[in-house]
Each structure stands twice: as C-alpha cells, then as structure tokens.
Design a protein around this motif. Structure first.
Motif, PDB file in Angstrom:
ATOM      1  N   ARG A 140      -9.100 -14.579  -1.766  1.00 53.98           N
ATOM      2  CA  ARG A 140     -10.433 -15.116  -1.520  1.00 53.98           C
ATOM      3  C   ARG A 140     -10.400 -16.437  -0.765  1.00 53.98           C
ATOM      4  O   ARG A 140     -11.274 -16.707   0.052  1.00 53.98           O
ATOM      5  N   ASN A 143      -6.473 -23.028  -0.879  1.00 62.62           N
ATOM      6  CA  ASN A 143      -6.778 -24.428  -1.076  1.00 62.62           C
ATOM      7  C   ASN A 143      -5.510 -25.252  -0.924  1.00 62.62           C
ATOM      8  O   ASN A 143      -4.416 -24.720  -0.718  1.00 62.62           O
ATOM      9  N   SER A 146      -3.667 -24.413  -4.517  1.00 65.20           N
ATOM     10  CA  SER A 146      -3.540 -23.047  -5.021  1.00 65.20           C
ATOM     11  C   SER A 146      -4.252 -22.072  -4.102  1.00 65.20           C
ATOM     12  O   SER A 146      -5.022 -22.461  -3.215  1.00 65.20           O
ATOM     13  N   HIS A 148      -6.719 -18.653  -4.249  1.00 61.59           N
ATOM     14  CA  HIS A 148      -7.654 -17.933  -5.114  1.00 61.59           C
ATOM     15  C   HIS A 148      -7.495 -16.436  -4.870  1.00 61.59           C
ATOM     16  O   HIS A 148      -7.685 -15.942  -3.755  1.00 61.59           O
ATOM     17  N   ARG A 150      -8.634 -12.610  -6.418  1.00 61.40           N
ATOM     18  CA  ARG A 150      -9.545 -11.859  -7.293  1.00 61.40           C
ATOM     19  C   ARG A 150      -8.907 -10.510  -7.614  1.00 61.40           C
ATOM     20  O   ARG A 150      -8.691  -9.682  -6.735  1.00 61.40           O
ATOM     21  N   ASP A 156     -10.479 -14.011 -11.847  1.00 62.57           N
ATOM     22  CA  ASP A 156     -10.230 -14.976 -10.778  1.00 62.57           C
ATOM     23  C   ASP A 156      -8.973 -15.756 -11.125  1.00 62.57           C
ATOM     24  O   ASP A 156      -8.970 -16.565 -12.054  1.00 62.57           O
ATOM     25  N   PHE A 158      -5.894 -18.343  -9.901  1.00 64.21           N
ATOM     26  CA  PHE A 158      -5.531 -19.374  -8.942  1.00 64.21           C
ATOM     27  C   PHE A 158      -4.011 -19.551  -8.994  1.00 64.21           C
ATOM     28  O   PHE A 158      -3.476 -20.143  -9.920  1.00 64.21           O
TER      29      PHE A 158
END
Length: 301
Positions: A140, A143, A146, A148, A150, A156, A158
């Motif tokens: 998804r 960052n 981490s 993300h 799904r 969810d 991380f």
C-alpha cells in the motif's frame, strides 16, 4: 518566594517582548519553508508520476524534499531566536550522549537507509503482491521507516524496511505471470496418453489461462503411487489479480479437470491396502467388538 516568582516572570516577559521581532521572524520563516516544502512535494508528485510511472519512488522523493525544507525552516527559526549557539555548544560537549542516542536509534537509521534503497532499487511497486517471512499481501505504501502491506485477511501490517532488504522477498505480480500446478491420480489400468490429451484439451478451452508460446499447459508423470499413477498438471495465469481471479481460477481448473476425466471414463481410486497372508494354515487374528460369537467368526474366516 512570591517576590522571586514575580521577578522571574517579569524578566521572562521582558525577554519575550525584547525578542518578539526575532521570534515572529523565526516563526514566519518556519511557516514559509514548511509551505514551500508542501508545495514542492505536491508539484514533484504530479511531475514525476508522469515521467517515472512509479508511485512508490515518486512518494519517497517528494517526502525527502519536504523533510529537507522542514529542516531548513527549523534551522532558520533557531538562528533567529538565538538558540543556535546553545544548541552547538550542547552538541559539541555531548559525545557520550550522541553515542548513546546513536545506539538507541540504530534501527530507525537502518530502516531509513533501507527505505531509500528500496525506493530506488524498486523490487516492488504500489499494488504488487509480495511475500515476506511467510506473510503475503498487497503493498500500500513505502514510508521512511516501514512498508505498509495489506494482507488478504484484512490485516494492515507495517514491515520494517530493513527486513525487506535482509530477508528473501517474493514478488508475485512483477511480470504479471505465475505458474500453478496440482496433482491428480488415475488408475493403473487407464490410458496415460489419452489422459494427457484429455487434460490438455480441457485446459485449452479456458480463457483465463496463459496460452502464449513457451507457457502452454503441460502434464508430466509425478510418481507411481500405491494405487494410482499421479499426474502433475502445470499451467500459467495472469497474477495481477492474485487475490481474486487467480485463486478462483485454479480451483475452477481443478474442478473441470476432474469432471472431464470422470466423463471420459477415467477412474481416480482412493488408496488401496493389499493384505498378504504368508501362512494360510493359521487363522487371521481379528478382534471384533459386538455380539458376534468368536467361534462363529473363526469358522467363517
């Protein structure tokens, strides 16, 4: 005591009023650089997404640009309010503290660098299906610390970026192709050549399978089992819709194959257990629970 508090408050308020212009200018610079960072972040996203066609790398670069301008704004604010010298002196004499902080934030720095390498090496993109340490899901977002993911059961997760660098990562949708297989057993008395042709004919009728050159379905003999000859059936599918059509398609292929073989007269027997008696003169030791008499049973055996 009250007089001391009053004096301290008056001195603090006098310093605030005296440095009010510098504080206002510092806040103004911080707000200006923050707004410039937001603006450039949005501009870079719009421009790079058209050229790179990579949302993952675009978002990461845009966040770095915003972070740079935020740091410039904070530095300008500290310089204006006169805290830059105090901060420099504190950092200059805090070698041991810096070492402790470095160990404390080692994982954060490691994950940040891993995120940087992931953004530019691009082993996956937004929307790809990946597997890492036994977990499978859809990417998804990436960052600084981490990624993300799904999962198919709605979780969810991380994942630390360092884990994606250190461990083996499987991307199911990078090229959009994935090979599946399943095993089915037929009777020893059945015609293997005919069974092969029947299976391939059935698979050729399915539109969801890849029929390109070099990726046609094929059948091989897996092993000679206890009561069946096991055939291993292979076929390719488009993996972009991994969660939906791919899993359903494999189930449909298995069902249609069994139905077609049954229709063509092939049998798929269960495991057969063969009992050999090497000393027929002795009775077979059988234990039966119920009201049947042992003597009657022995006579029938």
């Amino acid at each position: 005591m009250n007089e001391k508090l009053q004096i301290a408050f008056d001195n603090f308020w006098s310093n605030v009023l005296e440095n009010a212009p510098s504080i206002l200018i510092g806040f103004g610079l911080l707000i200006i650089f923050t707004l410039i960072g937001y603006g450039l972040q949005s501009f870079i996203k719009r421009r790079l997404i058209k050229r790179l066609n990579d949302q993952l790398l675009t978002n990461f670069i845009a966040r770095i640009v915003f972070l740079i301008f935020l740091i410039i704004g904070l530095t300008s604010f500290l310089n204006e309010v006169g805290w830059s010298k105090a901060a420099s002196s504190l950092l200059a004499g805090a070698g041991v503290s810096a070492l402790i902080i470095g160990f404390a934030f080692k994982d954060i720095g490691e994950n940040f660098l891993a995120g940087f390498f992931l953004a530019f090496s691009r082993p996956f993109s937004i929307g790809d299906i990946i597997e890492i340490e036994g977990m499978t899901g859809t990417v998804r977002a990436l960052n600084f610390r981490s990624t993300h993911v799904r999962t198919f059961d709605g979780r969810d997760v991380f994942v630390p970026n360092a884990s994606l660098i250190k461990n083996m990562l499987t991307n199911f949708t990078r090229d959009g192709l994935m090979r599946h297989n399943f095993i089915i057993g037929i009777d020893y008395g059945d015609d293997l050549v005919k069974a092969n042709k029947v299976v391939l004919d059935e698979l050729s009728k399915l539109n969801g399978l890849v029929q390109a050159e070099g990726m046609e379905p094929f059948v091989v003999i897996q092993e000679f089992g206890t009561s069946t000859i096991n055939l291993n059936i292979h076929f390719w599918t488009n993996s972009h819709d991994f969660e939906g059509s791919v899993l359903q398609l494999k189930s449909e292929v298995m069902r249609l194959t069994v139905d077609r073989l049954t229709k063509e007269g092939f049998s798929m027997p269960a495991d057969i257990v063969e009992l050999k008696i090497y000393k027929p003169e002795y009775a077979i030791p059988v234990t039966v629970s119920g009201k049947i008499e042992q003597d009657n049973l022995k006579g029938k055996v």
